[in-house]
Scaffold this motif. Structure first.
Motif, PDB file in Angstrom:
ATOM      1  N   LYS A  17     -10.960  42.186  74.425  1.00  0.00           N
ATOM      2  CA  LYS A  17     -11.939  41.183  74.243  1.00  0.00           C
ATOM      3  C   LYS A  17     -11.716  39.972  73.955  1.00  0.00           C
ATOM      4  N   THR A  23     -19.922  42.033  76.648  1.00  0.00           N
ATOM      5  CA  THR A  23     -19.794  43.505  76.989  1.00  0.00           C
ATOM      6  C   THR A  23     -20.847  43.554  78.233  1.00  0.00           C
ATOM      7  N   GLU A  25     -23.699  44.964  80.290  1.00  0.00           N
ATOM      8  CA  GLU A  25     -24.933  45.918  79.699  1.00  0.00           C
ATOM      9  C   GLU A  25     -25.801  45.925  80.970  1.00  0.00           C
ATOM     10  N   TRP A  34     -19.351  39.320  84.457  1.00  0.00           N
ATOM     11  CA  TRP A  34     -18.542  40.166  83.867  1.00  0.00           C
ATOM     12  C   TRP A  34     -17.286  40.280  85.033  1.00  0.00           C
ATOM     13  N   THR A  91     -14.999  47.033  77.876  1.00  0.00           N
ATOM     14  CA  THR A  91     -16.080  45.710  78.010  1.00  0.00           C
ATOM     15  C   THR A  91     -17.209  46.236  78.571  1.00  0.00           C
ATOM     16  N   SER A  93     -20.969  48.799  78.140  1.00  0.00           N
ATOM     17  CA  SER A  93     -22.041  49.270  76.860  1.00  0.00           C
ATOM     18  C   SER A  93     -21.567  50.844  76.722  1.00  0.00           C
TER      19      SER A  93
END
Length: 163
Positions: A17, A23, A25, A34, A91, A93
């Motif tokens: 993190k 995160t 999602e 991401w 990393t 959900s």
């Protein structure tokens, strides 16, 4: 410590993190952002080949974990792959984790499952984001700056979807 006993750099990462602060999602349409951060991190720690298959001109020993002068031993390869799986799982959900998790999976397989989830739903996500963008009203925000920020976020997400 001799070169053959040198630990792989990926082992030194204590908290993913710190390097990938978002995160992933399903609802936020941030896959491209991401994935870009994740690829940069893997390149920096010399493990990009765990999520992106080597080109056909490269040795097949990299994907099988077999040893050669330049490839890691099978044990090191397995250790690195498990670390990268931890990075992926750490990393995303919980819903995505439940969707892509399969026992005995490799990092590349998990990476491909995530990619397929986001690329297979492009059209429906684009329609959803366009609907959100169109129906965003200034009266629902404290000020014009917050309204513009929300439109920018939706615009960026839509741009990532249509790439």
């Amino acid at each position: 410590m001799s070169e053959t006993n040198k630990l792989p750099p990926a082992i030194t990462v204590n908290n993913i993190k710190n390097f990938i602060p978002i995160t992933l999602e399903m609802e936020k349409s941030q896959y491209s952002f991401w994935a870009g951060l994740f690829e940069i991190h893997c390149r920096a720690y010399e493990v990009l080949d765990h999520i992106k298959p080597p080109s056909e001109t490269e040795s097949s020993t990299v994907t099988t974990g077999a040893t050669s002068d330049n490839s890691p031993s099978a044990a090191v390869w397995g250790l690195q792959d498990a670390i990268i799986l931890q990075w992926i799982y750490g990393t995303i959900s919980h819903d995505l984790l439940r969707t892509i998790f399969k026992p005995e999976s490799t990092a590349q397989q998990a990476w491909e499952r995530l990619k397929n989830i986001f690329h297979d739903n492009k059209n429906s996500r684009a329609v959803h984001l366009q609907h959100q963008f169109t129906n965003t009203r200034i009266e629902n925000f404290a000020d014009a700056s917050a309204y513009c920020q929300e439109l920018k976020i939706l615009s960026d997400q839509l741009a990532n979807v249509v790439k």
